[in-house]
Design an enzyme around this catalytic site. Sequence first.
Site, short mmCIF file in Angstrom:
data_model
loop_
_atom_site.label_atom_id
_atom_site.label_comp_id
_atom_site.label_asym_id
_atom_site.label_seq_id
_atom_site.Cartn_x
_atom_site.Cartn_y
_atom_site.Cartn_z
CE LYS A 93 -4.43 0.90 0.69
NZ LYS A 93 -5.83 0.42 -0.01
N GLY A 193 -24.83 2.59 4.78
CA GLY A 193 -23.94 3.27 3.62
C GLY A 193 -24.54 2.66 2.35
N GLY A 195 -23.56 3.54 -0.60
CA GLY A 195 -22.70 4.39 -1.62
C GLY A 195 -22.84 3.36 -2.86
CB VAL A 197 -20.06 -1.28 -2.18
CG1 VAL A 197 -20.35 -2.70 -1.88
CG2 VAL A 197 -18.83 -1.09 -2.67
P1 NAD Z 1 -18.86 5.09 -1.07
O1 NAD Z 1 -18.23 6.41 -0.51
O2 NAD Z 1 -19.49 5.23 -2.47
O3 NAD Z 1 -20.22 5.07 0.05
C1 NAD Z 1 -20.03 5.13 1.34
C2 NAD Z 1 -21.49 5.61 1.66
O4 NAD Z 1 -21.52 5.56 3.25
C3 NAD Z 1 -21.84 7.04 1.41
O5 NAD Z 1 -23.25 7.04 0.72
C4 NAD Z 1 -21.96 7.89 2.55
O6 NAD Z 1 -22.72 8.83 2.58
C5 NAD Z 1 -22.37 6.85 3.83
N1 NAD Z 1 -22.03 7.06 4.90
C6 NAD Z 1 -20.89 7.72 5.45
N2 NAD Z 1 -20.79 8.05 6.66
C7 NAD Z 1 -21.79 7.14 7.25
C8 NAD Z 1 -22.43 6.93 8.44
N3 NAD Z 1 -22.03 7.59 9.58
N4 NAD Z 1 -23.60 6.41 8.48
C9 NAD Z 1 -24.47 6.06 7.32
N5 NAD Z 1 -23.77 5.96 6.20
C10 NAD Z 1 -22.64 6.77 6.08
O7 NAD Z 1 -18.04 4.04 -0.68
P2 NAD Z 1 -18.18 2.47 -1.49
O8 NAD Z 1 -17.34 2.41 -2.52
O9 NAD Z 1 -19.59 2.20 -1.66
O10 NAD Z 1 -17.39 1.71 -0.13
C11 NAD Z 1 -18.22 1.43 0.79
C12 NAD Z 1 -17.15 0.62 1.87
O11 NAD Z 1 -16.80 -0.59 1.27
C13 NAD Z 1 -16.03 1.34 2.43
O12 NAD Z 1 -15.49 1.17 3.53
C14 NAD Z 1 -14.88 0.89 1.33
O13 NAD Z 1 -13.69 1.03 1.90
C15 NAD Z 1 -15.12 -0.47 1.25
N6 NAD Z 1 -14.74 -1.18 0.13
C16 NAD Z 1 -15.12 -0.71 -1.24
C17 NAD Z 1 -15.00 -1.27 -2.31
C18 NAD Z 1 -15.26 -0.77 -3.80
O14 NAD Z 1 -15.16 -1.68 -4.75
N7 NAD Z 1 -15.89 0.31 -4.00
C19 NAD Z 1 -13.97 -2.43 -2.55
C20 NAD Z 1 -13.62 -3.04 -1.10
C21 NAD Z 1 -14.01 -2.17 0.15
#
Ligand code: NAD
Length: 367
Positions: A93, A193, A195, A197
């Site tokens: 990383k 959350g 987002g 995913v």
């Molecule tokens: P994202 O930023 O698109 O979505 C995160 C969501 O969480 C957002 O809608 C945000 O408003 C919401 N959020 C933030 N704080 C919050 C809270 N206190 N309560 C409720 N909701 C809250 O991120 P993502 O890409 O969807 O990833 C989500 C998680 O999965 C992260 O922890 C990320 O590290 C992990 N992850 C993502 C991927 C990927 O392919 N995107 C891969 C592995 C791990």
Amino acid sequence: MAEIQFETKPATAFDLFAGLETTNHEQIVFCQDNATGLKAIIAIHNTVLGPGLGGTRMWYYKSEKDAIKDALRLSRGMTYKASVAGLNLGGAKAVIIGDPTTQKSEALMRKFGRFVNNLNGKYITAEDVGTTTKDMEYVNMETEHVVGLPEIMGGGGDPSPVTAYGTYMGIKASAKKAYGSDSLSGKSAAVMGIGKVGWHLLEYLHEEGVRLYIADINENTLKAASDKFGAIPVSSEDMLSLEVDIFAPCALGGILNETTIPKLKCQIIAGAANNQLEDEVIHGDLIKSMGIVYAPDFVINSGGLINVYSEYNGYVREIAMSQTENIYNTILDINKMADTLNVNNQIAAIKHAEKRINDMMLVKSTY
Ligand code: NAD
């Protein structure tokens, strides 16, 4: 050949070489450039399985010590994630110290790309918190050792749908363990959350007839998800104590701790968020003692890594998806291993990852 000894936790005291000995890191590279203001740390944890792959995080760290610790912690996590996903990849990383909104430039990212290039493929980078696909295009101008590029550049594009599919598979495997059947029809799930995913995960769960509760700090997202999937919005605080089958954390890390875990009334915790357990041993054990089936985060969310790794063999989304489907079997194996060893699921997943690395060391002991 002696087995690699891994500690379950990185050293807490800050003594760099003692810390590296404890976590068994291979190499740390400090990158510094006055002209562009670049200050970066590339941490390569373990390359027994293959080159170390891990994204580049840009963050305004309070201290250099915090930046180093983050690089060490995250790179170790990548080793486990790649191993347990069955990929021929090691863990690494990079962190760039600075404010991504004001201190990032084309020159800084390209200079960083040159440092990556100097490692001759031992480290492969990708985007992470604070960096974007555009930044990776700049990095790619200086090195080929970068993945997560846009589809038009031969990359896999947004990995989130693949991560969501893996999370869904992990939820089904956890249901098999908890209920004896992996059917989710008629079950209830709370997704925290919505987002990139979380949204795709809702699609899968809705399709299978799961009753959905959702929480997000973004009101527009909540309304859109509620309209589309008939999901019931609740506050993040209230979500913790909901009586549901599945709790799926898909927002931030550290959500499972001594304050939140006692409130839970779910049977399964299975979500995509990274680093969900504040402490892998203490909180993993607490969840186990409550009889909740926990799907280790670095296993269930490995679809994103599988997706970027697929770029190396000429990206085909169907192949990435079919490899991701195997998360189902891995979660079942980890549950079995946890029962046999009487450890919590997170520790079982770490042991599962370490076993593959040690086995492959034996394979590589002859040419
Ligand atoms: P994202 O930023 O698109 O979505 C995160 C969501 O969480 C957002 O809608 C945000 O408003 C919401 N959020 C933030 N704080 C919050 C809270 N206190 N309560 C409720 N909701 C809250 O991120 P993502 O890409 O969807 O990833 C989500 C998680 O999965 C992260 O922890 C990320 O590290 C992990 N992850 C993502 C991927 C990927 O392919 N995107 C891969 C592995 C791990």
